[in-house]
Design a protein around this motif. Structure first.
Motif: not given
Length: 329
Positions: A73, A116, A146
């Motif tokens: 992230l 995302h 992530l």
């Protein structure tokens, strides 16, 4: 094949096994970047772009085995694990590349879509482009945090069709909902505050460069207090999820693990301050091609061993050692 077994198990730096220290130590020991990357901008089919940081000019190294890194992230080539691994890969004779998610290279992306935990479209396009442009060569990928959840989703979705020979995920939040809740508790709130400030900074840059591309304005952005609020207001709405809960359910990689067909090493630390035990997979449901390594210590993408005078980044030993049979044969 003989292994240096000290590379396989992780022993933390003496007296510094605290998970929060482990999490921040790489930033102290990996402050200087000695590799000068070769930058390239790749245009995407929808009119957007991603930036690539290569360990060397890819056209001149097209014959070399390839290792792709998907960062965490708001990560980038400048993240300690990213330039650290890229340099180790270069020393081993591999062509390394960091694929920056949209908007993560310091330049705001153009479209409403960002990135995302479950957004596999850009990574999938890049891996196909890699093969088409540079030709066939052994190719592996490493996903961190992530990026690790995203990589596990990609492997699970594509099964045998995945163009990778092997993969590694490190500190991946395979169940997003409990990890989001964990970051609202105790000392972990410090990480939430830091990550949220980075996300908001990036979103502000994007609103200034491309007004109207995000589902919030500046006032609404400034009012967001938790990562979950950001995922509710921006991540979910920009990508067609009902809300943060819907996004967490549909973008978690855990349910996709049984569908993975390529060799995969999953590395977690039991004391990771971003995680709960819910990210630990049920071994009975894992296919034989997935190897799971749970270390007692290591924090979140920390894993710093050795001594204070000679600290060792265990991931920079363990990952190449595990990937070597797929790239060096």
């Amino acid at each position: 094949m003989s292994f240096d077994h000290s590379q396989e198990s992780f022993i933390p730096l003496k007296g510094l096994h605290n998970p929060h220290l482990q999490t921040v130590l790489p930033r102290l020991f990996r402050r200087r970047i000695s590799l000068r990357p070769h930058w390239q901008r790749l245009d995407l089919p929808d009119g957007d772009f991603i930036d690539l940081a290569w360990s060397e000019d890819p056209m001149q190294a097209r014959h070399k085995p390839r290792a792709v890194l998907f960062h965490g992230l708001e990560g980038s080539f400048h993240s300690p694990y990213a330039h650290g691994l890229l340099q180790v890969w270069q020393q081993r004779g591999w062509l390394g590349v960091v694929m920056h998610f949209r908007g993560c290279s310091g330049v705001p992306n153009r479209m409403g879509r960002i990135y995302h935990s479950g957004e596999t479209g850009d990574a999938s396009y890049f891996l196909r482009w890699l093969r088409t442009t540079l030709g066939h060569a052994p190719t592996v990928a490493v996903g961190v945090s992530l990026g690790g959840n995203m990589l596990a989703c990609l492997l699970g979705q594509q099964g045998d069709d995945c163009p990778l020979d092997a993969a590694v995920t490190v500190s991946a939040p395979l169940m997003l909902e409990p990890c989001s809740a964990k970051l609202e508790q105790g000392f972990s709130r410090v990480y939430q505050r830091y990550l949220l400030s980075q996300l908001k900074l990036n979103a502000r840059r994007k609103l200034q460069a491309w007004p109207g591309t995000l589902p919030v304005d500046l006032l609404q952005l400034n009012a967001l207090k938790r990562l979950r609020d950001f995922d509710d207001a921006i991540t979910a709405r920009a990508h067609g999820f009902a809300d943060a809960g819907d996004y967490y359910r549909r973008a978690s990689a855990m349910p996709l693990l049984p569908g993975i067909r390529k060799p995969l090493l999953i590395i977690h630390a039991q004391d990771d301050p971003f995680m709960t035990d819910e990210v630990i997979p049920d071994m009975a449901r894992l296919p034989a091609n997935i190897e799971y390594q749970l270390t007692e210590y290591g924090g979140h993408v920390g894993f710093v061993g050795g001594t204070l005078r000679r600290p060792q980044m265990w991931l920079e030993q363990r990952i190449p050692q595990w990937l070597s049979p797929y790239l060096d044969n």
